[in-house]
Design a protein around this motif. Structure first.
Motif, PDB file in Angstrom:
ATOM      1  N   LEU A  52      39.388  41.418  50.905  1.00 61.08           N
ATOM      2  CA  LEU A  52      41.338  41.078  50.831  1.00 61.08           C
ATOM      3  C   LEU A  52      41.718  42.585  50.549  1.00 61.08           C
ATOM      4  O   LEU A  52      42.927  42.795  50.897  1.00 61.08           O
ATOM      5  CB  LEU A  52      41.400  40.331  50.122  1.00 61.08           C
ATOM      6  N   ARG A  53      41.178  43.809  49.490  1.00 62.17           N
ATOM      7  CA  ARG A  53      41.676  44.632  49.204  1.00 62.17           C
ATOM      8  C   ARG A  53      41.882  45.405  50.317  1.00 62.17           C
ATOM      9  O   ARG A  53      42.795  46.175  50.783  1.00 62.17           O
ATOM     10  CB  ARG A  53      40.874  45.309  48.222  1.00 62.17           C
ATOM     11  N   VAL A  86      46.143  42.079  46.083  1.00 68.25           N
ATOM     12  CA  VAL A  86      45.162  41.432  45.507  1.00 68.25           C
ATOM     13  C   VAL A  86      44.588  40.902  44.408  1.00 68.25           C
ATOM     14  O   VAL A  86      44.258  41.569  43.411  1.00 68.25           O
ATOM     15  CB  VAL A  86      43.453  41.252  46.404  1.00 68.25           C
ATOM     16  N   GLU A  87      44.814  40.045  43.332  1.00 69.15           N
ATOM     17  CA  GLU A  87      44.793  39.751  42.583  1.00 69.15           C
ATOM     18  C   GLU A  87      43.630  37.732  42.097  1.00 69.15           C
ATOM     19  O   GLU A  87      43.682  37.252  43.229  1.00 69.15           O
ATOM     20  CB  GLU A  87      45.750  39.532  41.669  1.00 69.15           C
ATOM     21  N   SER A  88      42.918  37.723  41.165  1.00 66.58           N
ATOM     22  CA  SER A  88      42.107  36.906  41.051  1.00 66.58           C
ATOM     23  C   SER A  88      43.372  35.325  41.210  1.00 66.58           C
ATOM     24  O   SER A  88      44.257  35.673  40.093  1.00 66.58           O
ATOM     25  CB  SER A  88      41.631  36.786  40.002  1.00 66.58           C
ATOM     26  N   GLY A  91      55.139  41.361  39.344  1.00 64.02           N
ATOM     27  CA  GLY A  91      54.013  42.307  39.093  1.00 64.02           C
ATOM     28  C   GLY A  91      54.387  43.569  40.254  1.00 64.02           C
ATOM     29  O   GLY A  91      54.387  44.288  40.075  1.00 64.02           O
ATOM     30  N   LEU A  92      53.972  42.466  41.673  1.00 59.93           N
ATOM     31  CA  LEU A  92      54.247  44.009  42.766  1.00 59.93           C
ATOM     32  C   LEU A  92      56.122  44.303  42.766  1.00 59.93           C
ATOM     33  O   LEU A  92      55.631  45.390  43.681  1.00 59.93           O
ATOM     34  CB  LEU A  92      53.703  42.906  44.002  1.00 59.93           C
ATOM     35  N   GLY A 139      40.825  30.870  45.395  1.00 56.17           N
ATOM     36  CA  GLY A 139      40.729  31.725  44.342  1.00 56.17           C
ATOM     37  C   GLY A 139      41.445  33.217  44.620  1.00 56.17           C
ATOM     38  O   GLY A 139      40.707  34.001  43.106  1.00 56.17           O
ATOM     39  N   PHE A 140      42.084  33.521  45.373  1.00 52.64           N
ATOM     40  CA  PHE A 140      42.868  34.549  45.775  1.00 52.64           C
ATOM     41  C   PHE A 140      44.734  34.371  45.690  1.00 52.64           C
ATOM     42  O   PHE A 140      44.963  33.188  45.994  1.00 52.64           O
ATOM     43  CB  PHE A 140      42.285  35.375  46.382  1.00 52.64           C
TER      44      PHE A 140
END
Length: 160
Positions: A7-8, A24-26, A38-39, A149-150
């Motif tokens: 994904l990253r 990409v984050e949890s 945040g982005l 989960g992302f």
């Protein structure tokens, strides 16, 4: 390749051009609105010199929530590819190879899975598109999804 790493790599590829930002984050680390906010803050910091003096954007994640509309997986891939390869300020101008952006966007959608959910601030129409602002810039477009989960988000900002 591990899903997080894949994904990253895909988001970095999609956000390669100036004015395009990816994340990409949890999925357990906050709401989609918090991730998008945040982005947006990252983009506003990176592009501070381009912002029109006195312009203001959302000041909290709830403002982002108000701007987002749910879309399906297919539309999410289309919007993601457009934000990576197209140009919100100068429609018709390509920022990068459209086919690469399409393949990378489809990979992201697939990695988030069949049960993923997606949102955007862009409202397509026959006459082009409109949007609900998520930043202080004259032009912005975001697509965000959650699944497997992302949370992923891709944002393009611009000034003319």
């Amino acid at each position: 390749m591990e899903t997080a790493t894949d994904l990253r790599v895909m988001l970095e590829s999609l956000a390669k051009e100036d004015g395009v930002f990816g994340r990409v984050e949890s999925g357990g680390a906050g709401s989609v609105e918090e991730h998008v906010y945040g982005l947006v803050l990252d983009a506003q910091k990176a592009w501070a010199s381009y912002a029109i003096k006195g312009s203001r954007g959302p000041t909290r994640p709830a403002d982002i929530a108000d701007a987002l509309t749910a879309i399906d997986r297919e539309e999410a891939g289309t919007v993601m590819a457009y934000l990576s390869a197209g140009d919100l300020v100068f429609p018709g101008r390509l920022r990068r190879d459209r086919e690469h952006a399409h393949r990378a966007a489809q990979r992201v959608v697939k990695l988030l899975g069949r049960d993923s959910t997606w949102w955007t601030n862009i409202e397509p129409s026959d006459a082009g598109h409109g949007w609900n602002p998520v930043s202080r810039f004259s032009f912005d477009g975001v697509v965000a999804g959650t699944g497997n989960g992302f949370v992923v988000a891709l944002l393009q900002v611009g000034e003319d």
